[in-house]
Motif scaffolding. Structure first.
Motif, PDB file in Angstrom:
ATOM      1  N   PRO A  42       0.725  -1.151  -0.087  1.00 61.05           N
ATOM      2  CA  PRO A  42       0.145   0.077  -0.052  1.00 61.05           C
ATOM      3  C   PRO A  42       0.733   1.259  -0.075  1.00 61.05           C
ATOM      4  O   PRO A  42       0.260   2.173  -0.482  1.00 61.05           O
ATOM      5  CB  PRO A  42      -0.687   0.014   1.170  1.00 61.05           C
ATOM      6  N   GLN A  43       2.166   1.278   0.408  1.00 59.57           N
ATOM      7  CA  GLN A  43       2.762   2.457   0.412  1.00 59.57           C
ATOM      8  C   GLN A  43       3.127   2.927  -1.039  1.00 59.57           C
ATOM      9  O   GLN A  43       3.677   4.057  -1.443  1.00 59.57           O
ATOM     10  CB  GLN A  43       4.048   2.015   1.114  1.00 59.57           C
ATOM     11  N   GLY A  44       3.195   1.889  -1.768  1.00 64.63           N
ATOM     12  CA  GLY A  44       3.212   2.089  -3.415  1.00 64.63           C
ATOM     13  C   GLY A  44       4.816   2.510  -3.757  1.00 64.63           C
ATOM     14  O   GLY A  44       4.900   3.356  -4.915  1.00 64.63           O
ATOM     15  N   ASN A  45       5.661   2.092  -3.058  1.00 64.66           N
ATOM     16  CA  ASN A  45       6.914   2.498  -3.558  1.00 64.66           C
ATOM     17  C   ASN A  45       7.566   2.115  -4.777  1.00 64.66           C
ATOM     18  O   ASN A  45       8.332   2.840  -5.477  1.00 64.66           O
ATOM     19  CB  ASN A  45       8.151   1.891  -2.381  1.00 64.66           C
ATOM     20  N   ALA A  46       7.021   0.638  -5.205  1.00 63.89           N
ATOM     21  CA  ALA A  46       7.461   0.195  -6.399  1.00 63.89           C
ATOM     22  C   ALA A  46       6.898   1.122  -7.666  1.00 63.89           C
ATOM     23  O   ALA A  46       7.600   1.504  -8.598  1.00 63.89           O
ATOM     24  CB  ALA A  46       7.022  -1.400  -6.503  1.00 63.89           C
ATOM     25  N   THR A  47       5.486   1.608  -7.088  1.00 62.79           N
ATOM     26  CA  THR A  47       4.952   2.305  -8.253  1.00 62.79           C
ATOM     27  C   THR A  47       5.611   3.814  -8.316  1.00 62.79           C
ATOM     28  O   THR A  47       5.760   4.052  -9.689  1.00 62.79           O
ATOM     29  CB  THR A  47       3.276   2.758  -7.697  1.00 62.79           C
ATOM     30  N   THR A  48       5.938   4.256  -7.351  1.00 65.60           N
ATOM     31  CA  THR A  48       6.593   5.626  -7.433  1.00 65.60           C
ATOM     32  C   THR A  48       8.081   5.873  -8.224  1.00 65.60           C
ATOM     33  O   THR A  48       8.297   6.412  -9.043  1.00 65.60           O
ATOM     34  CB  THR A  48       6.900   6.096  -5.900  1.00 65.60           C
ATOM     35  N   ASP A  53       2.474   7.965 -10.323  1.00 63.67           N
ATOM     36  CA  ASP A  53       1.937   8.751  -9.281  1.00 63.67           C
ATOM     37  C   ASP A  53       1.037   7.843  -8.665  1.00 63.67           C
ATOM     38  O   ASP A  53      -0.328   7.880  -9.066  1.00 63.67           O
ATOM     39  CB  ASP A  53       1.607  10.053  -9.696  1.00 63.67           C
ATOM     40  N   PRO A  54       1.059   7.501  -7.408  1.00 62.32           N
ATOM     41  CA  PRO A  54       0.050   6.459  -6.526  1.00 62.32           C
ATOM     42  C   PRO A  54      -1.229   7.158  -6.302  1.00 62.32           C
ATOM     43  O   PRO A  54      -2.065   6.556  -6.370  1.00 62.32           O
ATOM     44  CB  PRO A  54       0.796   6.343  -5.368  1.00 62.32           C
ATOM     45  N   ASP A  84       6.453  -3.498 -17.310  1.00 60.43           N
ATOM     46  CA  ASP A  84       5.309  -2.791 -17.009  1.00 60.43           C
ATOM     47  C   ASP A  84       5.092  -3.216 -15.613  1.00 60.43           C
ATOM     48  O   ASP A  84       5.666  -3.701 -14.821  1.00 60.43           O
ATOM     49  CB  ASP A  84       4.155  -3.893 -17.707  1.00 60.43           C
ATOM     50  N   LEU A  85       3.805  -2.386 -15.438  1.00 56.90           N
ATOM     51  CA  LEU A  85       3.667  -2.285 -13.750  1.00 56.90           C
ATOM     52  C   LEU A  85       2.152  -2.828 -13.362  1.00 56.90           C
ATOM     53  O   LEU A  85       1.145  -2.036 -14.243  1.00 56.90           O
ATOM     54  CB  LEU A  85       4.150  -0.869 -13.316  1.00 56.90           C
ATOM     55  N   VAL A  86       1.921  -3.197 -12.446  1.00 57.72           N
ATOM     56  CA  VAL A  86       0.582  -3.083 -11.772  1.00 57.72           C
ATOM     57  C   VAL A  86       0.890  -2.204 -10.393  1.00 57.72           C
ATOM     58  O   VAL A  86       1.156  -2.770  -9.609  1.00 57.72           O
ATOM     59  CB  VAL A  86      -0.205  -4.544 -11.511  1.00 57.72           C
ATOM     60  N   PRO A  87       0.269  -1.027 -10.544  1.00 58.76           N
ATOM     61  CA  PRO A  87       0.528  -0.311  -9.444  1.00 58.76           C
ATOM     62  C   PRO A  87      -0.387  -0.364  -8.303  1.00 58.76           C
ATOM     63  O   PRO A  87      -1.230  -1.132  -8.346  1.00 58.76           O
ATOM     64  CB  PRO A  87       0.164   1.365 -10.207  1.00 58.76           C
ATOM     65  N   SER A  88       0.016   0.437  -7.291  1.00 58.86           N
ATOM     66  CA  SER A  88      -0.623   0.321  -5.953  1.00 58.86           C
ATOM     67  C   SER A  88      -0.653   1.721  -5.276  1.00 58.86           C
ATOM     68  O   SER A  88       0.211   2.525  -5.487  1.00 58.86           O
ATOM     69  CB  SER A  88      -0.127  -0.726  -5.033  1.00 58.86           C
ATOM     70  N   ASN A  89      -1.509   1.865  -4.330  1.00 65.01           N
ATOM     71  CA  ASN A  89      -1.453   3.195  -3.512  1.00 65.01           C
ATOM     72  C   ASN A  89      -2.294   2.705  -2.215  1.00 65.01           C
ATOM     73  O   ASN A  89      -2.582   1.563  -2.006  1.00 65.01           O
ATOM     74  CB  ASN A  89      -2.276   4.172  -4.247  1.00 65.01           C
ATOM     75  N   PRO A 225      14.840   6.490  -6.915  1.00 64.33           N
ATOM     76  CA  PRO A 225      13.225   6.702  -6.824  1.00 64.33           C
ATOM     77  C   PRO A 225      12.377   7.836  -6.965  1.00 64.33           C
ATOM     78  O   PRO A 225      11.400   8.217  -7.207  1.00 64.33           O
ATOM     79  CB  PRO A 225      13.004   5.827  -5.497  1.00 64.33           C
ATOM     80  N   SER A 226      13.297   8.885  -6.190  1.00 63.57           N
ATOM     81  CA  SER A 226      12.455  10.244  -6.129  1.00 63.57           C
ATOM     82  C   SER A 226      12.534  10.818  -7.383  1.00 63.57           C
ATOM     83  O   SER A 226      11.829  11.763  -7.634  1.00 63.57           O
ATOM     84  CB  SER A 226      13.494  10.981  -5.154  1.00 63.57           C
TER      85      SER A 226
END
Ligand code: ADP
Ligand code: MG
Length: 274
Positions: A42-48, A53-54, A84-89, A225-226
């Motif tokens: 849920p922190q979505g770090n891989a997404t970021t 943008d989570p 590719d990505l399956v994102p989270s937030n 990551p930033s």
């Protein structure tokens, strides 16, 4: 061809699960493999880290797991071809509780991935720092093993017996093929004796699993990551980049010894003594 599915697990936070999943993914893609990173934190770090943008997601893993949205609709492309990505937030934070009331609640991710198995060579599941239902879903979906990142620090092995126990339980009840695919030593600091001691300690605990490639502590890895970039885009000549490139080679060599549809034999886990 069907995807080899790995999860990156350790209930300790900050051991480089996300850093390893994302950067290994980038180098696998650079080597011509089709890679999907699934963010189950849920922190979505891989997404970021992969430039999404989570807070701006229309669909995320939450909708896939809880609302039954087909995973193809949640797929997000990254700036790297083949990754590719399956994102989270933070929506996913509520999923732990909502999952509990669903049928086959431990198997939802495994089922959700089925429609895209032929589309990828590797599916890398980045897990949250817990052993809750999201992690159990990742362990259940895994076909080719758990990758355990271990930070080279004092008490590195502490808590791992709990992870080993969880893996054992999932193997007994939900996924008889679950094995440990490898242990990655991360954030190694060559200037201290402690680093070397920890390496030896982890190697003796996991005599066959530890990857030869050790990831050094490297400031570029923490900066990337930033900028929403993998180390391959951000600083391809840095020590961190070279290490993840080497890890990807070692990982692929180990993985591709076995056919993608290989069903791992039941291997007893090392008896935890920590
Ligand atoms: P986890 O997913 O296990 O919680 P992360 O991958 O988010 O761990 O890493 C924790 C922190 O350490 C992040 O800020 C990350 O950028 C940083 N980090 C990870 N690996 C390294 C490394 N080899 N050198 C320096 N910083 C690192
Ligand atoms: Mg993480």
């Amino acid at each position: 061809m069907t995807a080899r599915i790995y999860c990156f697990a350790n209930q300790k936070g900050g051991v480089a699960k996300t850093t390893t999943a994302v950067n290994l993914g980038a180098y696998l893609a650079a080597a011509g493999r089709r890679v999907l990173v699934v963010d189950t934190d849920p922190q979505g770090n891989a997404t970021t880290s992969l430039g999404a943008d989570p807070r701006a997601l229309t669909l995320s893993l939450y909708n896939v797991l809880i609302d039954g949205v087909p995973i193809q609709q949640a797929l997000t492309l990254t700036d790297r071809v083949g990754l590719d990505l399956v994102p989270s937030n933070t929506d996913l934070a509520g999923a732990e509780i909502e999952l509990a009331r669903l049928m086959a609640r431990e198997q939802l991710l495994a089922r959700a991935l089925r429609p895209v198995l032929e589309q990828y060579d590797y599916i890398l599941i980045d897990q949250p720092p817990s052993l809750g239902l999201l992690t159990i879903n990742g362990l259940t979906a895994t076909t080719h093993g758990v990758v355990i990142p271990v930070q080279c620090e004092y008490l590195a092995l502490e808590g791992l017996s709990l992870l080993m126990k969880t893996i054992q339980q999932v193997r007994e009840i939900l996924n008889e093929h679950l094995t440990i695919a490898g242990v990655v030593l991360t954030m190694y600091d060559s200037r201290t004796n402690l680093g070397q001691q920890v390496v030896e300690e982890v190697q003796s605990y996991f005599p066959n699993e530890v990857f030869q490639t050790i990831i050094p502590r490297n400031i570029r890895l923490s900066e990337a990551p930033s900028y929403g970039q993998t180390i391959l885009s951000y600083a391809p000549n840095s020590a961190g980049a070279l290490a993840y490139q080497a890890l990807a080679q070692e990982f692929m060599a180990r993985a591709e010894q076995q056919p993608a549809d290989f069903k791992a034999k039941q291997v007893p886990s090392p008896s935890p003594s920590v």
